[in-house]
Design a protein around this motif. Structure first.
Motif, PDB file in Angstrom:
ATOM      1  N   LYS A  25      32.098  63.726  39.916  1.00 15.88           N
ATOM      2  CA  LYS A  25      31.296  62.454  40.137  1.00 15.88           C
ATOM      3  C   LYS A  25      30.750  62.215  38.794  1.00 15.88           C
ATOM      4  N   TYR A  41      28.518  65.947  48.325  1.00 10.87           N
ATOM      5  CA  TYR A  41      27.978  67.341  49.227  1.00 10.87           C
ATOM      6  C   TYR A  41      28.657  67.560  50.581  1.00 10.87           C
ATOM      7  N   CYS A  42      29.020  66.350  51.009  1.00  9.89           N
ATOM      8  CA  CYS A  42      30.040  66.631  52.080  1.00  9.89           C
ATOM      9  C   CYS A  42      31.214  67.170  51.860  1.00  9.89           C
ATOM     10  N   ARG A  43      31.818  67.080  50.602  1.00  8.83           N
ATOM     11  CA  ARG A  43      32.965  67.843  50.261  1.00  8.83           C
ATOM     12  C   ARG A  43      32.634  69.169  49.797  1.00  8.83           C
ATOM     13  N   GLU A  86      32.704  69.667  42.003  1.00 13.18           N
ATOM     14  CA  GLU A  86      32.410  68.458  42.777  1.00 13.18           C
ATOM     15  C   GLU A  86      31.339  67.523  41.923  1.00 13.18           C
ATOM     16  N   VAL A 118      24.955  57.587  46.973  1.00 12.65           N
ATOM     17  CA  VAL A 118      26.112  57.670  47.760  1.00 12.65           C
ATOM     18  C   VAL A 118      27.270  58.716  47.206  1.00 12.65           C
ATOM     19  N   LYS A 119      27.124  58.507  45.836  1.00 12.65           N
ATOM     20  CA  LYS A 119      28.491  59.400  45.303  1.00 12.65           C
ATOM     21  C   LYS A 119      27.944  61.015  45.650  1.00 12.65           C
ATOM     22  N   TYR A 168      25.882  62.136  48.150  1.00 15.55           N
ATOM     23  CA  TYR A 168      26.098  62.250  49.645  1.00 15.55           C
ATOM     24  C   TYR A 168      27.406  62.832  49.732  1.00 15.55           C
ATOM     25  N   ASP A 169      28.505  62.068  49.031  1.00 14.67           N
ATOM     26  CA  ASP A 169      29.707  62.235  49.392  1.00 14.67           C
ATOM     27  C   ASP A 169      30.390  63.575  48.614  1.00 14.67           C
TER      28      ASP A 169
END
Ligand code: ATP
Ligand code: MG
Length: 585
Positions: A75, A192-194, A71, A186-187, A189-190
């Motif tokens: 990014k 981390y969600c993934r 991940e 934001v990238k 954060y995204d």
């Protein structure tokens, strides 16, 4: 070497696996993940907060690392590896050598030069970037590593949950400006969600306080939701607002008191020790009392006022005061020196001119208050805030309470427990300014890089996953982070057909890319089942003489306990399909 031995060698046999399972619950372990990691033979303690990963534990760690790595790479992160041992000079440059306190492991080399073991790597990375990045054309750059971190925690406990050595992924972003930082924030954060979704965990990102790492921008923590979590989080029942309890802002609420008709009065309160006692003794609600606390921040003292029914939030207090290295309740001797009474009698009326009085935003809304009188066993009643006592500063200083209104939408807030598995921070220019990590913009003007930092507690994630996924029999690994997908259990080791078929199925599964172990131990089937459940393999294939005589084996899912008979010929394909489906999300 003959063929048979060769063949035997690439089977991962439980008889050969260093997987010492325990029936007894180790006395040292308090929480379920710690107990199960020891019992399932995943880790062993070397010293307080220091653990060895045994083969199965290490496989879980590596799986989480791979998900994190994928991940980060997706990014645009570039992997580096920085030294664990860091020179004190860099920490002195950033100003953190003194600030970090006792958590920093400090050491000296043979020349008496000072070093520390990295608890985090802002200094080292900023030093690297100041040497290598010159121009806006090289930005943004995202650099990360996955590595051991060292923190001499006050209370190392709960196994991997709070270690003194632990594995962290830390990424640092360097941008030209705030807009660039925001984009990368934001990238991440995204990402981390993934990461936490891919690990199969139920989690929630919450607004957070940046804490010791500093920076003035935003911060979010990623919380795996579990009752045993050390963190309290609040979330809104009506919108997407969620925050660490420490951070959550509160709307001040006025009480229904009426203004006093008479004068403030000094009343004796013999034997009264606590807010509860006082409320009972005077027959007034706790919301009519003012708690007065003398705090010491480094060398300075402050009188802090908060309503009797509220809890002070020390993080908000420290932020309001500008951030002290150490902020704590003043010792009784200091209280005696400054106010001439014990801590239980402290109050705001008539305090020395030089003592700053800082109040929670609800205190000025009180029409009358009961407060300490700086005299043993006495209190004032009907004291009017702002009139009978001075308030120099007003801030939101209290802990939010479940049921209060969400500041965003007004719906009631709820509370949950969480384990912090990651945190993202907008650092801004705190470190780039301190260390001089600059770049030249299009006009040749020198500017500070704008930084962000982003950490995942890789080893803590293992513990969090277990806290969230277990039952009375043991761990229930989410498929993506299970040490192996599948265990084959031979219910009878005496039956040649069972033994042969088990080897054959093992090879078939392995050829399909299934991660599989074979429990070939000369143990009763019940013992093998217990261990398989304890370790938490998502799938168990059992070969017994009776079913095998009909060409069938038993397939069982750990999570649901569902069991069904499958033809030997179909087994490998079915297992593969279940795994693929579970890994797809
Ligand atoms: P905590 O508040 O739990 O002490 P932290 O906020 O100080 O953690 P960060 O500096 O945000 O930790 O570190 C990033 C991540 O590293 C955390 O989100 C957490 O998952 C993990 N982590 C921090 N300290 C430890 C520890 N002592 N043992 C294991 N993991 C840790
Ligand atoms: Mg944190």
């Amino acid at each position: 070497m003959n063929d048979k031995i060769m063949k035997g060698m690439d089977i991962m046999r439980v008889s050969q696996l260093l997987n010492p399972t325990l029936r007894e619950v180790p006395a040292e372990a308090e929480i379920i993940s710690h107990k199960l990691m020891l019992r399932a033979g995943l880790i062993r303690k070397s010293a307080s907060g220091l653990y060895t990963y045994l083969p199965l534990g290490l496989r879980v760690l590596r799986k989480i690392e791979s998900i994190v790595r994928e991940e980060m790479d997706a990014k645009g992160g570039q992997e580096v590896l920085m030294p664990i041992m860091q020179p004190a000079e860099l920490w002195k440059e950033s100003g953190r050598w003194d600030v970090y306190g006792a958590e920093l492991f400090r050491l000296k080399d043979r020349h008496n030069r000072e070093f520390c073991l990295g608890p985090t790597h802002e200094e080292i990375i900023t030093d690297l970037v100041r040497g290598e990045i010159r121009s806006y054309k090289q930005l943004p750059v995202l650099l990360y590593q996955i590595q051991n971190k060292y923190r001499d925690e006050r209370r190392p406990r709960f196994g991997l949950m709070r270690g003194r050595e632990f594995v962290m992924k830390d990424l640092y972003s360097f941008d030209r400006d705030e807009a660039g930082l925001h984009e990368n924030y934001v990238k991440m954060y995204d990402a981390y969600c993934r990461i936490f979704s891919r690990c199969g965990l139920t989690y929630r990102p919450v607004e957070a306080d940046p804490g010791a790492i500093g920076g003035t921008g935003g911060s979010h923590e990623f919380m795996v939701l579990a009752d045993s979590g050390e963190n309290s989080v609040v979330y809104c029942s009506g919108c997407d607002y969620a925050a660490n309890m420490e951070k959550s802002e509160c709307r001040p609420q006025a009480t229904e008191d009426t203004a006093p008709e008479g004068q403030r009065a000094l009343v004796p309160t013999p034997g009264v020790k606590s807010i509860d006692d006082l409320s009972k003794f005077l027959a007034v609600p706790k919301s009519s009392l003012v708690k007065s606390l003398l705090y010491q921040g480094d060398e300075k003292t402050f009188l802090v006022l908060i309503r009797g029914d509220r809890t002070l939030n020390e993080i908000k207090l420290n932020n309001a005061l500008g951030g002290f290295i150490s902020l704590q309740l003043a010792a009784p001797e200091l209280v005696e020196n400054i106010l001439g009474c014990g801590p239980g009698s402290v109050g705001p009326v008539g305090v020395p001119e030089g003592l700053m009085v800082i109040a929670d935003a609800e205190v000025p809304l009180m029409k009358r208050a009961v407060c300490g009188a700086n005299k043993a066993e006495h209190h004032y009643v009907d004291a009017i805030p702002g009139q009978d006592f001075r308030i120099d500063q007003v801030h939101d200083l209290r802990m939010v309470e479940p049921g209060e209104e969400c500041l965003k939408c007004g719906a009631p807030l709820k509370e949950a427990r969480g384990i912090e598995v990651g945190q993202v921070f907008k650092l801004g220019t705190k470190y780039s300014k301190a260390l001089g990590a600059n770049y030249l913009d299009e006009n040749g003007v020198e500017k500070s890089c704008v930084m962000g930092c982003y950490g995942v507690g890789v080893s803590r994630t293992i513990a969090a996953a277990i806290e969230q996924n277990h039952d009375d029999n043991g761990i229930i690994w989410p498929m993506p982070i299970a040490p192996y997908h599948c265990i084959i259990v031979t219910a009878s080791t005496k039956d040649a057909l069972v033994v042969e078929t088990a080897d054959k199925l093992y090879q078939e599964l392995k050829n399909l890319g299934v991660e599989v172990v074979l429990d070939d131990r000369d143990e009763r089937a019940g013992v093998k089942f217990k261990d398989a459940d304890l370790v938490g393999y998502p799938l168990r294939v059992t070969l017994g003489s009776k079913t095998l005589a009909n060409g069938q084996v038993e397939l069982r899912e750990r999570k649901t306990g569902e069991t069904h008979l499958v033809q030997v010929a179909d087994l490998a394909q079915q297992v593969k399909e279940i795994i693929d489906k579970a890994l797809l999300c």
